[in-house]
Enzyme design. Structure first.
Site, PDB file in Angstrom:
ATOM      1  N   LYS A  97     -23.206  38.173   3.238  1.00  0.00           N
ATOM      2  CA  LYS A  97     -24.415  37.768   2.497  1.00  0.00           C
ATOM      3  C   LYS A  97     -24.116  37.682   0.997  1.00  0.00           C
ATOM      4  CE  LYS A  97     -27.364  41.156   1.252  1.00  0.00           C
ATOM      5  NZ  LYS A  97     -27.693  41.314  -0.162  1.00  0.00           N
ATOM      6  N   ASN A  98     -23.432  38.702   0.461  1.00  0.00           N
ATOM      7  CA  ASN A  98     -23.249  38.758  -0.994  1.00  0.00           C
ATOM      8  C   ASN A  98     -22.185  37.789  -1.511  1.00  0.00           C
ATOM      9  OD1 ASN A  98     -25.291  40.559  -1.156  1.00  0.00           O
ATOM     10  ND2 ASN A  98     -24.012  42.372  -1.510  1.00  0.00           N
ATOM     11  N   ARG A 149     -33.454  40.018  -5.856  1.00  0.00           N
ATOM     12  CA  ARG A 149     -32.988  40.031  -7.236  1.00  0.00           C
ATOM     13  C   ARG A 149     -31.807  39.101  -7.482  1.00  0.00           C
ATOM     14  NH1 ARG A 149     -36.059  43.644  -6.039  1.00  0.00           N
ATOM     15  NH2 ARG A 149     -37.505  44.406  -7.621  1.00  0.00           N
ATOM     16  N   CYS A 159     -36.265  48.151  -8.674  1.00  0.00           N
ATOM     17  CA  CYS A 159     -36.481  48.072  -7.232  1.00  0.00           C
ATOM     18  C   CYS A 159     -36.200  49.444  -6.644  1.00  0.00           C
ATOM     19  CB  CYS A 159     -35.610  47.008  -6.596  1.00  0.00           C
ATOM     20  SG  CYS A 159     -33.889  47.448  -6.485  1.00  0.00           S
ATOM     21  N   ARG A 181     -32.801  47.203 -12.374  1.00  0.00           N
ATOM     22  CA  ARG A 181     -31.847  46.120 -12.119  1.00  0.00           C
ATOM     23  C   ARG A 181     -31.856  45.181 -13.326  1.00  0.00           C
ATOM     24  NH1 ARG A 181     -30.923  45.776  -6.418  1.00  0.00           N
ATOM     25  NH2 ARG A 181     -29.192  44.404  -6.905  1.00  0.00           N
ATOM     26  N   PRO A 182     -31.367  45.671 -14.469  1.00  0.00           N
ATOM     27  CA  PRO A 182     -31.398  44.829 -15.670  1.00  0.00           C
ATOM     28  C   PRO A 182     -30.461  43.636 -15.545  1.00  0.00           C
ATOM     29  CG  PRO A 182     -30.127  46.828 -16.082  1.00  0.00           C
ATOM     30  CD  PRO A 182     -30.663  46.943 -14.677  1.00  0.00           C
ATOM     31  N   ILE A 183     -30.728  42.585 -16.326  1.00  0.00           N
ATOM     32  CA  ILE A 183     -29.785  41.454 -16.363  1.00  0.00           C
ATOM     33  C   ILE A 183     -29.331  41.188 -17.804  1.00  0.00           C
ATOM     34  CG2 ILE A 183     -30.541  40.334 -14.217  1.00  0.00           C
ATOM     35  CD1 ILE A 183     -32.055  38.285 -16.047  1.00  0.00           C
ATOM     36  N   ASP A 184     -29.384  42.259 -18.623  1.00  0.00           N
ATOM     37  CA  ASP A 184     -29.002  42.099 -20.030  1.00  0.00           C
ATOM     38  C   ASP A 184     -27.569  41.580 -20.188  1.00  0.00           C
ATOM     39  OD1 ASP A 184     -28.566  44.774 -18.894  1.00  0.00           O
ATOM     40  OD2 ASP A 184     -27.634  45.250 -20.811  1.00  0.00           O
ATOM     41  N   LEU A 185     -26.686  41.957 -19.256  1.00  0.00           N
ATOM     42  CA  LEU A 185     -25.290  41.536 -19.401  1.00  0.00           C
ATOM     43  C   LEU A 185     -25.119  40.052 -19.073  1.00  0.00           C
ATOM     44  CD1 LEU A 185     -23.624  44.716 -17.842  1.00  0.00           C
ATOM     45  CD2 LEU A 185     -23.984  44.199 -20.261  1.00  0.00           C
ATOM     46  N   ASP A 205     -22.851  50.200  -1.381  1.00  0.00           N
ATOM     47  CA  ASP A 205     -23.595  49.647  -0.246  1.00  0.00           C
ATOM     48  C   ASP A 205     -23.255  50.331   1.078  1.00  0.00           C
ATOM     49  OD1 ASP A 205     -24.932  47.947  -1.942  1.00  0.00           O
ATOM     50  OD2 ASP A 205     -23.660  46.218  -1.545  1.00  0.00           O
ATOM     51  N   ILE A 247     -23.163  54.114  -9.151  1.00  0.00           N
ATOM     52  CA  ILE A 247     -23.517  52.736  -9.537  1.00  0.00           C
ATOM     53  C   ILE A 247     -25.016  52.601  -9.829  1.00  0.00           C
ATOM     54  CG2 ILE A 247     -23.391  50.285  -8.870  1.00  0.00           C
ATOM     55  CD1 ILE A 247     -20.620  51.581  -9.119  1.00  0.00           C
ATOM     56  N   ARG A 280     -33.014  41.461   5.779  1.00  0.00           N
ATOM     57  CA  ARG A 280     -32.569  40.763   4.577  1.00  0.00           C
ATOM     58  C   ARG A 280     -31.056  40.568   4.593  1.00  0.00           C
ATOM     59  NH1 ARG A 280     -33.783  43.586  -0.653  1.00  0.00           N
ATOM     60  NH2 ARG A 280     -32.431  41.873  -1.241  1.00  0.00           N
TER      61      ARG A 280
HETATM   62  N1  EPU Z   1     -26.251  46.411 -14.808  1.00  0.00           N
HETATM   63  C1  EPU Z   1     -26.688  46.419 -16.116  1.00  0.00           C
HETATM   64  N2  EPU Z   1     -26.951  45.216 -16.728  1.00  0.00           N
HETATM   65  C2  EPU Z   1     -26.773  44.021 -16.077  1.00  0.00           C
HETATM   66  C3  EPU Z   1     -26.317  44.034 -14.749  1.00  0.00           C
HETATM   67  C4  EPU Z   1     -26.066  45.238 -14.138  1.00  0.00           C
HETATM   68  O1  EPU Z   1     -26.866  47.475 -16.715  1.00  0.00           O
HETATM   69  O2  EPU Z   1     -27.025  42.980 -16.693  1.00  0.00           O
HETATM   70  C5  EPU Z   1     -25.969  47.695 -14.135  1.00  0.00           C
HETATM   71  C6  EPU Z   1     -26.857  47.946 -12.922  1.00  0.00           C
HETATM   72  O3  EPU Z   1     -28.078  48.525 -13.294  1.00  0.00           O
HETATM   73  C7  EPU Z   1     -25.999  48.866 -12.089  1.00  0.00           C
HETATM   74  C8  EPU Z   1     -24.584  48.376 -12.372  1.00  0.00           C
HETATM   75  O4  EPU Z   1     -24.662  47.632 -13.593  1.00  0.00           O
HETATM   76  O5  EPU Z   1     -26.127  50.167 -12.529  1.00  0.00           O
HETATM   77  C9  EPU Z   1     -23.965  47.507 -11.326  1.00  0.00           C
HETATM   78  O6  EPU Z   1     -24.857  46.486 -10.940  1.00  0.00           O
HETATM   79  P1  EPU Z   1     -24.362  45.060 -10.483  1.00  0.00           P
HETATM   80  O7  EPU Z   1     -24.812  44.038 -11.487  1.00  0.00           O
HETATM   81  O8  EPU Z   1     -22.929  45.082 -10.148  1.00  0.00           O
HETATM   82  O9  EPU Z   1     -25.223  44.852  -9.163  1.00  0.00           O
HETATM   83  P2  EPU Z   1     -25.748  43.470  -8.649  1.00  0.00           P
HETATM   84  O10 EPU Z   1     -24.788  42.410  -9.027  1.00  0.00           O
HETATM   85  O11 EPU Z   1     -27.167  43.311  -9.000  1.00  0.00           O
HETATM   86  C10 EPU Z   1     -24.459  43.459  -6.370  1.00  0.00           C
HETATM   87  C11 EPU Z   1     -24.834  43.385  -4.924  1.00  0.00           C
HETATM   88  C12 EPU Z   1     -25.499  44.696  -4.509  1.00  0.00           C
HETATM   89  C13 EPU Z   1     -24.501  45.836  -4.748  1.00  0.00           C
HETATM   90  C14 EPU Z   1     -24.065  45.842  -6.225  1.00  0.00           C
HETATM   91  C15 EPU Z   1     -23.005  46.862  -6.532  1.00  0.00           C
HETATM   92  C16 EPU Z   1     -25.240  41.039  -4.598  1.00  0.00           C
HETATM   93  C17 EPU Z   1     -26.201  39.937  -4.329  1.00  0.00           C
HETATM   94  N3  EPU Z   1     -25.728  42.262  -4.720  1.00  0.00           N
HETATM   95  O12 EPU Z   1     -25.681  43.673  -7.079  1.00  0.00           O
HETATM   96  O13 EPU Z   1     -25.772  44.608  -3.124  1.00  0.00           O
HETATM   97  O14 EPU Z   1     -25.082  47.069  -4.435  1.00  0.00           O
HETATM   98  O15 EPU Z   1     -23.553  44.535  -6.575  1.00  0.00           O
HETATM   99  O16 EPU Z   1     -21.882  46.648  -5.759  1.00  0.00           O
HETATM  100  O17 EPU Z   1     -24.054  40.812  -4.659  1.00  0.00           O
HETATM  101  C18 EPU Z   1     -26.966  45.012  -1.128  1.00  0.00           C
HETATM  102  O18 EPU Z   1     -26.328  44.090  -0.596  1.00  0.00           O
HETATM  103  O19 EPU Z   1     -27.678  45.822  -0.478  1.00  0.00           O
HETATM  104  C19 EPU Z   1     -26.895  45.193  -2.580  1.00  0.00           C
HETATM  105  C20 EPU Z   1     -27.797  45.889  -3.256  1.00  0.00           C
END
Ligand code: EPU
Length: 431
Positions: free
Chosen positions: A22-23, A96, A120, A125-129, A308, A330, A400
């Site tokens: 999925k991811n 997200r 969530c 789940r910030p997207i600042d980066l 995960d 994480i 999902r």
């Molecule tokens: N983070 C920030 N700022 C950002 C982005 C992330 O501070 O702009 C932080 C997050 O809050 C977290 C850490 O960085 O503490 C890592 O988050 P990441 O961005 O890697 O997570 P993600 O990309 O939103 C993906 C998977 C998740 C999986 C995580 C960690 C997808 C679609 N989702 O999420 O999968 O847990 O990486 O490996 O690829 C799941 O499948 O159940 C799932 C939640």
């Protein structure tokens, strides 16, 4: 709302076939936004998040076609023109990963409007980066009314150093950089296999990416990308879930169609607790015929132990001899499943980011509530070893990301059935 009813006590025996990841499929679908030619993806799992992404792309003007019959794991996406480069709150709040369209949309259309995800069940789940990275590539960002709007006549290559490793952040920027003017260097990138799979697809589309799977990715921007055909990698988290299920139930399970090299951290942890596995090509056999012992575990970015699979490992730890300390590094709030397992008899204490699990405790069936995708999977595992019939509510979470999980489990001996609402509201009201 569907529920699962599971009668525990059966070892899982036989072969289970792993679906596409999925991811990996989610970013690959978003990558189709980068070209006006068709992108054909094979081995796409039939799960709810994929359907949500199809709807999202279709709402932007993409033609999305699902294969039928034996080709039902194929999805073709043709974004000849995109009339509405927007991801609405309605879609982003249920998934997200919708924010993955931000980078490709601004790169292809010059503008994007995407709802901010908010928190969530597993934490903020910030997207600042993602936003900071796009700004480094020259996008103008405006945030208001819960939406982020990005505009750029054409993105410009640049250097982006991620403050923290982010999987979808790396993917978003990687996609954006493919159409940027000049070279982009992404530093401190996620090394997850899903990032590598996306890079493979993008390179087939004509992108010039080097270093995916390492912390530094270099992208030489091109003016245009083409269509491509690509097969999605196997789902390592689904495979990890079944590996742990086989071990916990004292089963003998062959996990077929997976990539053992993506599962090293889970396999090593199973060896540490005393579970035997044997990898052979694209399958791993797990033999859970021994009692197993406790082990500490901390989640990490790939190649570390995946967050995960943390919930599933806690379920296993309740059945291990001794005390396991599990640290979630994480996400800050990913222990909701543990509280449900306590209701089933698990001896688990949560202290901040640590779960202290004292085993081995017999689990007894109870009515439990699934709070997110992987939490639901862990409750299924706990139910498989519990005494009696567990009812798991809100299994839409599991739908999902796990394809036909109850059928796959049934095929290897689990007693599991899906039921609809037991007391439909209308019937109660009519009384
Ligand atoms: N983070 C920030 N700022 C950002 C982005 C992330 O501070 O702009 C932080 C997050 O809050 C977290 C850490 O960085 O503490 C890592 O988050 P990441 O961005 O890697 O997570 P993600 O990309 O939103 C993906 C998977 C998740 C999986 C995580 C960690 C997808 C679609 N989702 O999420 O999968 O847990 O990486 O490996 O690829 C799941 O499948 O159940 C799932 C939640």
């Amino acid at each position: 709302m569907d529920k699962f009813v599971i009668r525990g006590g059966e070892p899982l025996l036989g072969t289970v076939h792993i679906s596409g990841a999925k991811n990996a499929a989610l970013p690959c679908m978003a990558a189709a936004l980068l070209t006006d030619q068709p992108v054909i993806l094979e081995n796409v799992p039939q799960v709810r998040d994929i359907q949500t992404t199809r709807n999202l792309l279709a709402a932007m003007g993409a033609e999305v076609e699902l294969g039928y019959g034996r080709a039902h794991h194929r999805t073709s996406i043709h974004c000849a023109s995109l009339n509405s480069p927007e991801a609405s709150y309605e879609l982003v709040k249920t998934m997200r990963a919708s924010t993955l369209v931000l980078g490709p949309l601004v790169a292809r259309c010059g503008r994007a409007r995407v709802s901010l995800p908010g928190g969530c069940a597993i934490g903020a789940r910030p997207i600042d980066l993602h936003i900071k990275g796009l700004e480094r590539l020259g996008a103008k960002i405006n945030q208001e009314h819960g939406y982020v709007e990005a505009t750029a006549a054409r993105l410009k290559g640049g250097e982006v150093v991620f403050d923290k490793i982010t999987v979808t952040g790396t993917e978003d920027l990687l996609m954006a950089a493919t159409l940027a003017d000049g070279e982009t260097i992404l530093e401190n990138c996620a090394r997850e296999p899903e990032v590598g799979d996306l890079a493979d697809l993008l390179n087939k589309m004509g992108a010039r990416i080097e270093g995916a799977g390492t912390p530094t990715i270099r992208v030489k921007g091109v003016a245009k990308l083409n269509g491509a055909r690509h097969r999605i990698i196997p789902d390592r988290i689904e495979a990890g879930t079944f590996l742990i299920a086989g071990a916990m139930t004292g089963g003998d399970l062959n996990i077929a169609g997976c990539d053992p090299t993506h599962l090293q951290a889970v396999i090593s942890k199973l060896h540490e607790v005393g579970v035997k596995t044997r990898s052979n090509g694209d399958s791993v056999r797990v033999m859970g015929d021994n009692p197993f012992s406790a082990a500490d575990m901390g989640t990490e970015e790939f190649p570390g132990f995946p967050t995960d699979c943390q919930a599933q490992f806690i379920a296993l730890a309740t059945q291990a001899e001794g005390t396991s300390i599990i640290t979630e590094n994480i996400f800050e709030n990913r222990f909701m499943h543990a509280l449900e397992m306590v209701r089933m008899g698990g001896n688990i204490k949560i202290e901040g980011r640590r779960a202290i699990v004292r085993g081995k405790t017999p689990l007894s069936a109870a009515a439990v509530l699934a709070s997110d995708l992987r939490a639901s999977a862990s409750l299924v595992l706990a139910a498989l070893v519990a005494d009696g019939e567990t009812i798991i509510d809100r299994v839409y979470h599991i739908d999902r990301g796990y394809e036909r999980i109850e059928e796959k489990l049934k095929d290897v001996g689990a007693q599991i059935k899906r039921i609809g609402e037991m007391f439909p509201k209308k019937a109660v009201a009519a009384k």
